[in-house]
Design an enzyme around this catalytic site. Structure first.
Site, PDB file in Angstrom:
ATOM      1  N   GLN A  98      -9.190  -5.000 -11.029  1.00 19.10           N
ATOM      2  CA  GLN A  98      -8.395  -5.581 -10.004  1.00 19.10           C
ATOM      3  C   GLN A  98      -8.171  -7.226 -10.720  1.00 19.10           C
ATOM      4  OE1 GLN A  98      -9.633  -4.546  -5.642  1.00 19.10           O
ATOM      5  NE2 GLN A  98     -11.325  -4.288  -7.124  1.00 19.10           N
ATOM      6  N   ASN A  99      -8.747  -7.513 -11.555  1.00 19.17           N
ATOM      7  CA  ASN A  99      -8.744  -9.071 -12.195  1.00 19.17           C
ATOM      8  C   ASN A  99      -7.470  -9.140 -12.869  1.00 19.17           C
ATOM      9  OD1 ASN A  99     -11.319  -8.974 -10.772  1.00 19.17           O
ATOM     10  ND2 ASN A  99     -12.469  -9.131 -12.604  1.00 19.17           N
ATOM     11  N   HIS A 116      -3.665  -5.120 -10.690  1.00 19.82           N
ATOM     12  CA  HIS A 116      -3.172  -6.144  -9.759  1.00 19.82           C
ATOM     13  C   HIS A 116      -2.227  -7.049 -10.679  1.00 19.82           C
ATOM     14  CE1 HIS A 116      -6.113  -5.443  -6.288  1.00 19.82           C
ATOM     15  NE2 HIS A 116      -5.227  -4.405  -6.394  1.00 19.82           N
ATOM     16  N   CYS A 147      17.945 -17.435 -17.072  1.00 19.04           N
ATOM     17  CA  CYS A 147      19.218 -16.814 -16.080  1.00 19.04           C
ATOM     18  C   CYS A 147      19.379 -17.604 -15.024  1.00 19.04           C
ATOM     19  CB  CYS A 147      19.012 -15.412 -15.976  1.00 19.04           C
ATOM     20  SG  CYS A 147      17.802 -15.184 -14.459  1.00 19.04           S
ATOM     21  N   ASN A 210     -23.621  -5.249  -7.347  1.00 22.07           N
ATOM     22  CA  ASN A 210     -22.943  -6.301  -6.654  1.00 22.07           C
ATOM     23  C   ASN A 210     -24.234  -7.191  -5.883  1.00 22.07           C
ATOM     24  OD1 ASN A 210     -21.664  -7.992  -4.372  1.00 22.07           O
ATOM     25  ND2 ASN A 210     -19.774  -6.488  -4.694  1.00 22.07           N
ATOM     26  N   PRO A 211     -24.159  -8.379  -5.902  1.00 25.10           N
ATOM     27  CA  PRO A 211     -25.402  -9.246  -5.299  1.00 25.10           C
ATOM     28  C   PRO A 211     -25.394  -9.025  -3.744  1.00 25.10           C
ATOM     29  CG  PRO A 211     -23.871 -10.781  -6.314  1.00 25.10           C
ATOM     30  CD  PRO A 211     -23.205  -9.441  -6.374  1.00 25.10           C
TER      31      PRO A 211
HETATM   32  C1  BJW Z   1     -20.340 -10.767  -7.582  1.00 22.00           C
HETATM   33  C2  BJW Z   1     -20.785 -11.875  -8.201  1.00 22.00           C
HETATM   34  C3  BJW Z   1     -21.604 -11.725  -9.472  1.00 22.00           C
HETATM   35  C4  BJW Z   1     -20.083 -12.410  -6.495  1.00 22.00           C
HETATM   36  N1  BJW Z   1     -21.863 -10.478  -9.853  1.00 22.00           N
HETATM   37  N2  BJW Z   1     -20.621  -9.300  -8.166  1.00 22.00           N
HETATM   38  C5  BJW Z   1      -5.143   0.384   4.259  1.00 22.00           C
HETATM   39  C6  BJW Z   1      -5.545  -0.175   5.193  1.00 22.00           C
HETATM   40  C7  BJW Z   1      -5.386  -1.257   5.590  1.00 22.00           C
HETATM   41  C8  BJW Z   1      -4.628  -2.215   4.813  1.00 22.00           C
HETATM   42  C9  BJW Z   1      -4.135  -1.683   3.627  1.00 22.00           C
HETATM   43  C10 BJW Z   1      -4.152  -0.350   3.467  1.00 22.00           C
HETATM   44  N3  BJW Z   1      -3.369  -0.058   2.553  1.00 22.00           N
HETATM   45  C11 BJW Z   1      -2.588  -1.209   1.938  1.00 22.00           C
HETATM   46  C12 BJW Z   1      -3.079  -2.263   2.931  1.00 22.00           C
HETATM   47  C13 BJW Z   1      -2.618  -3.680   2.872  1.00 22.00           C
HETATM   48  C14 BJW Z   1      -3.498  -4.469   1.782  1.00 22.00           C
HETATM   49  C15 BJW Z   1      -4.997  -4.533   2.071  1.00 22.00           C
HETATM   50  O1  BJW Z   1      -5.650  -3.873   1.307  1.00 22.00           O
HETATM   51  N4  BJW Z   1      -5.417  -5.132   2.789  1.00 22.00           N
HETATM   52  C16 BJW Z   1      -6.917  -5.269   3.178  1.00 22.00           C
HETATM   53  C17 BJW Z   1      -7.242  -6.739   3.026  1.00 22.00           C
HETATM   54  C18 BJW Z   1      -7.096  -4.839   4.504  1.00 22.00           C
HETATM   55  N5  BJW Z   1      -3.003  -3.972   0.371  1.00 22.00           N
HETATM   56  C19 BJW Z   1      -1.836  -4.200  -0.238  1.00 22.00           C
HETATM   57  O2  BJW Z   1      -1.053  -5.112   0.367  1.00 22.00           O
HETATM   58  C20 BJW Z   1      -1.802  -3.355  -1.678  1.00 22.00           C
HETATM   59  N6  BJW Z   1      -0.465  -3.008  -1.663  1.00 22.00           N
HETATM   60  C21 BJW Z   1      -0.349  -1.627  -1.102  1.00 22.00           C
HETATM   61  O3  BJW Z   1      -1.189  -1.164  -0.811  1.00 22.00           O
HETATM   62  O4  BJW Z   1       1.164  -1.077  -0.933  1.00 22.00           O
HETATM   63  C22 BJW Z   1       1.524  -0.419  -0.148  1.00 22.00           C
HETATM   64  C23 BJW Z   1       1.034  -0.809   1.307  1.00 22.00           C
HETATM   65  C24 BJW Z   1       1.479  -2.077   1.933  1.00 22.00           C
HETATM   66  C25 BJW Z   1       1.297  -2.429   3.025  1.00 22.00           C
HETATM   67  C26 BJW Z   1       0.681  -1.570   3.957  1.00 22.00           C
HETATM   68  C27 BJW Z   1       0.172  -0.182   3.644  1.00 22.00           C
HETATM   69  C28 BJW Z   1       0.672   0.098   2.255  1.00 22.00           C
HETATM   70  C29 BJW Z   1      -1.551  -4.770  -2.519  1.00 22.00           C
HETATM   71  C30 BJW Z   1      -2.916  -5.514  -2.818  1.00 22.00           C
HETATM   72  C31 BJW Z   1      -2.751  -6.688  -3.821  1.00 22.00           C
HETATM   73  C32 BJW Z   1      -3.940  -7.288  -3.662  1.00 22.00           C
HETATM   74  N7  BJW Z   1      -3.936  -8.792  -4.478  1.00 22.00           N
HETATM   75  C33 BJW Z   1      -4.751  -9.590  -4.730  1.00 22.00           C
HETATM   76  C34 BJW Z   1      -3.914 -10.961  -5.664  1.00 22.00           C
HETATM   77  C35 BJW Z   1      -3.584 -10.557  -6.911  1.00 22.00           C
HETATM   78  C36 BJW Z   1      -3.008 -11.574  -7.569  1.00 22.00           C
HETATM   79  C37 BJW Z   1      -3.874 -12.882  -7.876  1.00 22.00           C
HETATM   80  O5  BJW Z   1      -4.922 -12.865  -8.267  1.00 22.00           O
HETATM   81  O6  BJW Z   1      -3.295 -14.048  -7.433  1.00 22.00           O
HETATM   82  O7  BJW Z   1      -5.582  -9.327  -5.663  1.00 22.00           O
HETATM   83  S1  BJW Z   1      -5.509  -9.951  -3.400  1.00 22.00           S
HETATM   84  C38 BJW Z   1      -7.036 -10.278  -4.207  1.00 22.00           C
HETATM   85  O8  BJW Z   1      -8.141  -9.198  -3.543  1.00 22.00           O
HETATM   86  C39 BJW Z   1      -6.865  -9.713  -5.592  1.00 22.00           C
HETATM   87  C40 BJW Z   1      -8.019  -9.088  -5.756  1.00 22.00           C
HETATM   88  O9  BJW Z   1      -7.872  -8.435  -7.114  1.00 22.00           O
HETATM   89  C41 BJW Z   1      -8.401  -8.251  -4.682  1.00 22.00           C
HETATM   90  C42 BJW Z   1      -9.799  -7.764  -4.444  1.00 22.00           C
HETATM   91  O10 BJW Z   1     -10.483  -8.622  -4.616  1.00 22.00           O
HETATM   92  P1  BJW Z   1     -12.060  -8.648  -5.082  1.00 22.00           P
HETATM   93  O11 BJW Z   1     -11.892  -8.545  -6.719  1.00 22.00           O
HETATM   94  O12 BJW Z   1     -12.825  -7.501  -4.606  1.00 22.00           O
HETATM   95  O13 BJW Z   1     -12.760 -10.008  -4.878  1.00 22.00           O
HETATM   96  P2  BJW Z   1     -13.447 -10.569  -3.805  1.00 22.00           P
HETATM   97  O14 BJW Z   1     -13.643 -12.041  -3.628  1.00 22.00           O
HETATM   98  O15 BJW Z   1     -12.899  -9.900  -2.354  1.00 22.00           O
HETATM   99  O16 BJW Z   1     -15.238 -10.079  -3.685  1.00 22.00           O
HETATM  100  C43 BJW Z   1     -15.818 -10.632  -4.772  1.00 22.00           C
HETATM  101  C44 BJW Z   1     -17.050  -9.633  -4.940  1.00 22.00           C
HETATM  102  O17 BJW Z   1     -17.956 -10.142  -5.932  1.00 22.00           O
HETATM  103  C45 BJW Z   1     -17.913  -9.907  -3.619  1.00 22.00           C
HETATM  104  O18 BJW Z   1     -18.364  -8.487  -3.468  1.00 22.00           O
HETATM  105  C46 BJW Z   1     -19.285 -10.485  -4.002  1.00 22.00           C
HETATM  106  O19 BJW Z   1     -20.365 -10.418  -3.392  1.00 22.00           O
HETATM  107  C47 BJW Z   1     -19.345 -10.265  -5.571  1.00 22.00           C
HETATM  108  N8  BJW Z   1     -19.948 -11.143  -6.494  1.00 22.00           N
HETATM  109  N9  BJW Z   1     -20.560 -12.898  -7.516  1.00 22.00           N
HETATM  110  C48 BJW Z   1     -21.190  -9.554  -9.296  1.00 22.00           C
HETATM  111  N10 BJW Z   1     -22.298 -12.890 -10.128  1.00 22.00           N
END
Ligand code: BJW
Length: 243
Positions: A98-99, A116, A147, A210-211
């Protein structure tokens, strides 16, 4: 550490790894959520959404330019490096991330599905042209395509659909997995968060690193608590006691 991972790896099991921001935490890339998160004090939708960009592209671009500048100075950590060695050692391996930071590729992984998008690409809002672009300062802010239309970061924002081919590939890979590792993701952002459950439903052995516990923890077969840069190399390079 009690684990079946060495046993799966020793027999060359089909292996899928899903990573999130936590895998890059020890490289110095902030995660999104939590106390040290990139969005501390700011709701994610305020910056990572089409509505935010439409309303204030300069503010959104300033955030991405800041992130480009920060990530440019970060290097792959032992977790990224362990995953690169894993790819080289297995006959069937998929890395779904996802990164957007590009650190898996920098570590040497060749088959990386960036669900992503990428911090290092821009897209023309009129023509849709995607270009590699590693700048963090631009002659004008927000930057424009030749453009004349605005450029945007080539990433997937909330409410936007993931590239259909990438998602199809990720779903297919998850369904084929015998071993599925989930590393450093909060497991709340869909549709990526549904991949481990899908793999498990098809019989995969699911392992979380995951921690902190996450909403995915209850569906895993093993959960290893600790930073990925410590836990993952140890887990992937343990001797198989059954051999
Ligand atoms: C460690 C550590 C160490 C710390 N070692 N670990 C179904 C139900 C409800 C909502 C939805 C659904 N389907 C879709 C949605 C809407 C939405 C969504 O999911 N919302 C939720 C928040 C509820 N999804 C979307 O809109 C997606 N589109 C889609 O599904 O289209 C169709 C649709 C649209 C609308 C409605 C329904 C369907 C698109 C999602 C795009 C996400 N984009 C981002 C930004 C990317 C660009 C950027 O970087 O700027 O992606 S958001 C952000 O979150 C980024 C990440 O990739 C993503 C996930 O985050 P991640 O990687 O998990 O990071 P953190 O910070 O959350 O967690 C870090 C973890 O690391 C923690 O657990 C720590 O404990 C751990 N950690 N230190 C190991 N040393």
């Amino acid at each position: 550490m009690r684990t079946r991972v060495p046993e799966f790896l020793a027999r060359g099991s089909r292996t899928v790894v899903l990573t999130g921001a936590g895998v890059s935490a020890e490289s110095g890339v902030p995660t999104f959520r939590g106390a040290q998160g990139l969005w501390q004090g700011v709701r994610p939708e305020e910056l990572a959404s089409p509505a935010a960009f439409a309303q204030n592209p300069g503010r959104v671009w300033a955030w991405y330019a800041w992130r480009r500048d920060l990530v440019r100075r970060c290097r792959p950590n032992p977790a990224h490096q362990a995953l690169a060695r894993l790819e080289a050692s297995l006959p069937w391996f998929r890395l779904v991330t996802q990164n957007v930071d590009g650190l898996h590729t920098a570590a040497g992984n060749e088959q990386v599905l960036e669900l992503h998008g990428s911090l290092w690409k821009t897209r023309c809002t009129r023509e849709g042209t995607v270009k590699e672009d590693r700048r963090s300062t631009f002659p004008e802010m927000p930057p424009r395509c030749p453009c004349g239309a605005l450029l945007r970061p080539h990433v997937v924002w909330f409410g936007e659909t993931l590239a259909a081919a990438d998602m199809e590939q990720a779903l297919k890979d998850a369904q084929q997995a015998e071993l599925f590792l989930v590393v450093g993701t909060s497991g709340i952002v869909q549709p990526a968060a549904s991949l481990p459950g899908l793999a498990r439903a098809q019989g995969a052995h699911v392992v979380e690193v995951n921690p902190e516990p996450t909403p995915l923890t209850p569906m895993t077969d093993e959960s290893h608590r600790g930073p990925a840069a410590e836990v993952l190399p140890a887990l992937l390079e343990m001797e198989n006691e059954n051999s």
